[in-house]
Design a protein around this motif. Sequence first.
Motif, short mmCIF file in Angstrom:
data_model
loop_
_atom_site.label_atom_id
_atom_site.label_comp_id
_atom_site.label_asym_id
_atom_site.label_seq_id
_atom_site.Cartn_x
_atom_site.Cartn_y
_atom_site.Cartn_z
N ASP A 226 0.84 -1.21 0.00
CA ASP A 226 0.00 0.00 0.00
C ASP A 226 0.87 1.25 0.00
OD1 ASP A 226 -2.30 1.54 0.04
OD2 ASP A 226 -2.49 1.49 2.22
N GLN A 227 1.71 1.39 -0.99
CA GLN A 227 2.55 2.57 -1.10
C GLN A 227 1.72 3.76 -1.60
OE1 GLN A 227 6.33 2.09 -3.05
NE2 GLN A 227 6.44 -0.09 -2.54
N ALA A 229 0.28 6.82 -3.64
CA ALA A 229 0.21 7.07 -5.08
C ALA A 229 1.07 8.28 -5.45
CB ALA A 229 -1.24 7.30 -5.50
N THR A 230 1.56 8.27 -6.66
CA THR A 230 2.32 9.41 -7.17
C THR A 230 1.47 10.17 -8.18
OG1 THR A 230 3.32 8.02 -8.88
CG2 THR A 230 4.54 8.26 -6.82
N HIS A 296 4.72 12.99 -4.95
CA HIS A 296 3.48 12.67 -4.23
C HIS A 296 2.63 13.95 -4.11
CE1 HIS A 296 6.50 9.64 -2.98
NE2 HIS A 296 5.47 8.82 -3.12
N SER A 298 -0.51 14.58 -4.59
CA SER A 298 -1.91 14.56 -4.15
C SER A 298 -2.03 14.57 -2.63
CB SER A 298 -2.63 13.33 -4.71
OG SER A 298 -2.07 12.14 -4.20
#
Length: 553
Positions: A226-227, A229-230, A296, A298
């Motif tokens: 669960d990395q 999001a970019t 990153h 967001s």
Amino acid sequence: MAPYPSSALASSDTGPTERVDVPDDDPSAADQDALDGPTVATPAVDTREDETPSAEAEDGPTDAGPTDTESLDIESLDAEAEAEDTGNPDTEPADADPGEAESVDTGSDTVPVEPADDGPPAAGTVPVATVAGATVHDGTDEDTTAIPVQDGPRRFRRLRSPWLLRTAAALAVVLLVLAAAATPSLVHALTRPGSDTVAARLAEWGRDHGLGPLVTWAEARQYDLDQPATGGAPSGGIPFANGAVADHPGGNPAPGPLPAPAGVPPLPGEGQWQPVVSTPRGDAVRLTTVRPDPAHTSFLVGVLWMDPTLVRGVLHPGTEDPGGDWSVPTSVDTTEQRTVVSAFSAGFRLQGDSHGGWYLDGREARPLVPGAASLVIDRNGAADVGAWGSEVRMSPDVAAVRQNLIPLVDHGVVNPTCATGGTAEWGSTVGQAAYINRSGFGVTASGAEVYVAGPALSVCTLGEILRSAGAVRGMELDINPAWVSGAYFHPTGQARPDAFQLFPGEQVGAQHYLQTSSRDFVSFDLRSVADTAGAPPSSQHHGAKHAAPKHHS
């Protein structure tokens, strides 16, 4: 004389000897037959398949036995007996008429046999023919051999190793002892006071009971799955600060705006400071929001700036970490709630993960470590950060010390090991390069205190935001969503102030530190209750979040 010629007298080249019928009304022949015992058919031909039983065999049985040159096939008999014992339907014995003649199959011979007349069979047996060990036929191909059998279903014994049994029993005892020893501590961890989540409580319990590497491994696997999001943009853009208040001149001048991530155009309102706690003497607390890095985009990180002339710091112990009895309570109690402006988690666990010590009330809960990054609070409530023994040190004026890892920012420069260091520098965690919830604390050249917390931060990006906020010395505090928690309050001079979370998506509630805490934390309060004069009364909307904030356009 017997009515059948002896097989010993039969010539091998004349073929089989014909059976001679003895009339029933010939008493001399019948008497002689009883005296002579069993008679034997010729060994040359087995006529069971080609001939039907003779009338003489139907009228009365005759005895037969093997000659001295013949023997029964014992292996065949054993196999057939085994099949009968296991209930093989192909070899199930048929009900034989006691008046009919039976025969013994010797492989190549057919030997008539007289059945035994010993009364009903004993329980647990099948009737046995008078010829011991013989396979009995009643003129058909079905095996009617009678052998002893066991009562009830057949059971198979398994070989058991005494050593394996003893080992299994010893292991079971050890597990029971461990479970019995662990149960009270686990129950305590799950039921102790506070608002920690079940997952956080289990993780802390595991680390306290030698399962630290397993907990760290599980956290790392969770991060792999669960990395963050970019790319993208924060929903709605940069929010206005919840609880923002009107600006009051006075105190230390406001810091300059924080820049957007390198190479990324700033969003409206990004990096702009907004006052959230004001006093008649000036703005005590300001807040701004930025994105963590160019990748990153967001996510949003919250930054607090506090005026040291208007606020004072307090180090609180936790019930578990460090535990023990102290003069400072394990929560922001009702007295402190009248003036509290902010609170946040203090750092990694003290049982080794922080690589540092803890000091309060003139004594060490954990020994202070030379060179460790240290948050020091003096007796006047002013906070400082530096390497222990060189930039900050023990003196009669020191009220509290919280150490954690090594310095992250020094002389306004981010520590270059933020990208290359390992557990010796940044602790036993998911790693300094992981983009996860983190927090940090620093001081500016003027002595202002800066707190940073948010998601999708590596050690390096955390240090860069501290530096850009004006910190000349700074340190990492905590990590992971269950523990990174920053809150600010609207003090009114009364208990139960309005509380606000620092950044969107924060998992720990804003009121977390208004109740008992299992781990240590730092709070900042207005220096005087008089500074709350003119503040609006609390709305009692506790735990307000960034759920539906206004945004810059």
